[in-house]
Scaffold this active site. Structure first.
Site, mmCIF file in Angstrom:
data_model
loop_
_atom_site.group_PDB
_atom_site.id
_atom_site.type_symbol
_atom_site.label_atom_id
_atom_site.label_comp_id
_atom_site.label_asym_id
_atom_site.label_seq_id
_atom_site.Cartn_x
_atom_site.Cartn_y
_atom_site.Cartn_z
ATOM 1 C CD1 TRP A 31 -55.597 27.931 -30.090
ATOM 2 C CD2 TRP A 31 -55.921 25.912 -28.873
ATOM 3 N NE1 TRP A 31 -55.013 27.835 -28.800
ATOM 4 C CE2 TRP A 31 -55.444 26.807 -27.957
ATOM 5 C CE3 TRP A 31 -56.472 24.663 -28.367
ATOM 6 C CZ2 TRP A 31 -55.215 26.349 -26.477
ATOM 7 C CZ3 TRP A 31 -56.385 24.296 -26.823
ATOM 8 C CH2 TRP A 31 -55.611 25.259 -26.107
ATOM 9 C CB VAL A 91 -53.824 34.779 -28.781
ATOM 10 C CG1 VAL A 91 -53.647 36.001 -27.811
ATOM 11 C CG2 VAL A 91 -55.085 34.634 -29.635
ATOM 12 C CG ASP A 94 -47.415 34.838 -19.948
ATOM 13 O OD1 ASP A 94 -47.590 35.925 -20.400
ATOM 14 O OD2 ASP A 94 -48.105 34.274 -19.344
ATOM 15 C CG HIS A 97 -46.661 27.321 -28.011
ATOM 16 N ND1 HIS A 97 -46.412 25.986 -28.328
ATOM 17 C CD2 HIS A 97 -47.972 27.386 -28.389
ATOM 18 C CE1 HIS A 97 -47.334 25.273 -28.980
ATOM 19 N NE2 HIS A 97 -48.529 26.145 -28.955
ATOM 20 C CG PHE A 122 -50.763 32.705 -44.091
ATOM 21 C CD1 PHE A 122 -50.108 31.825 -43.511
ATOM 22 C CD2 PHE A 122 -50.879 34.019 -43.498
ATOM 23 C CE1 PHE A 122 -49.316 31.692 -42.183
ATOM 24 C CE2 PHE A 122 -50.175 34.232 -42.067
ATOM 25 C CZ PHE A 122 -49.465 33.087 -41.567
ATOM 26 N NE ARG A 136 -55.497 42.684 -36.958
ATOM 27 C CZ ARG A 136 -55.550 43.813 -36.094
ATOM 28 N NH1 ARG A 136 -56.311 43.592 -34.930
ATOM 29 N NH2 ARG A 136 -54.808 45.034 -36.006
#
Length: 165
Positions: A31, A91, A94, A97, A122, A136
């Site tokens: 993802w 990311v 709205d 989640h 991590f 990043r």
């Protein structure tokens, strides 16, 4: 330290242990692959730069960031590795989640560090927008993959040094 004050790719190479005899697993979320692919490249290249043999870097992919927990667990139980680097990117959207995924992955990786006798690193970016993530993942703030690779090498060395005492 906040990334605004520290580049993720900056480190003193003299403080990094040689990884020649280390075997490291990297689990990568598919993802947000436009971010996770550069994270993987950063981690892989940094490990190679510090002596880890190409054949001792095991890479596998999971569908999303939440699955990094299961992927990391499977890798340590079946691959005989010295550390696992979990790379993903969530990311904010709205809905809540984002909060559930970030919290779950954070707790899951923390639990792996307690349950197993190897370090789990991590490498989950948790950003408000895609620009922050890209900054990043090889952008103006460096690459979190580089930082994770260095952390893995140092933590394997830490573990081995403390076994000897």
């Amino acid at each position: 330290m906040a990334t605004a004050y520290h580049n993720l790719s900056s480190y003193n190479p003299e403080t990094v242990p040689n990884g020649e005899d280390m075997k490291i697993g990297i689990v990568v979320s598919e993802w947000n692959e436009t971010v996770t692919t550069p994270l993987l490249q950063g981690a892989f290249n940094t490990l190679i730069k510090h002596g880890v043999k190409k054949e001792n870097i095991l890479i596998d992919f999971v569908p999303g960031s939440f699955e990094l927990i299961f992927g990391s667990k499977h890798m340590v139980e079946n691959k005989g590795i010295d550390a696992v680097i979990a790379l993903g990117c969530v990311v904010r959207g709205d809905t809540p989640h984002f909060d559930y995924v970030c919290s779950g992955v954070t707790q899951g990786i923390a639990d792996m560090n307690i349950r197993y006798d190897i370090p789990f690193i991590f490498g989950l970016l948790t950003t408000d927008n895609m620009q922050q993530a890209e900054e990043r993942a090889g952008g103006r703030h460096g690459n979190k993959g580089d930082e994770c690779a260095i952390t893995a090498l140092k933590m394997i060395d830490f573990y081995r040094r403390n076994l000897e005492e």
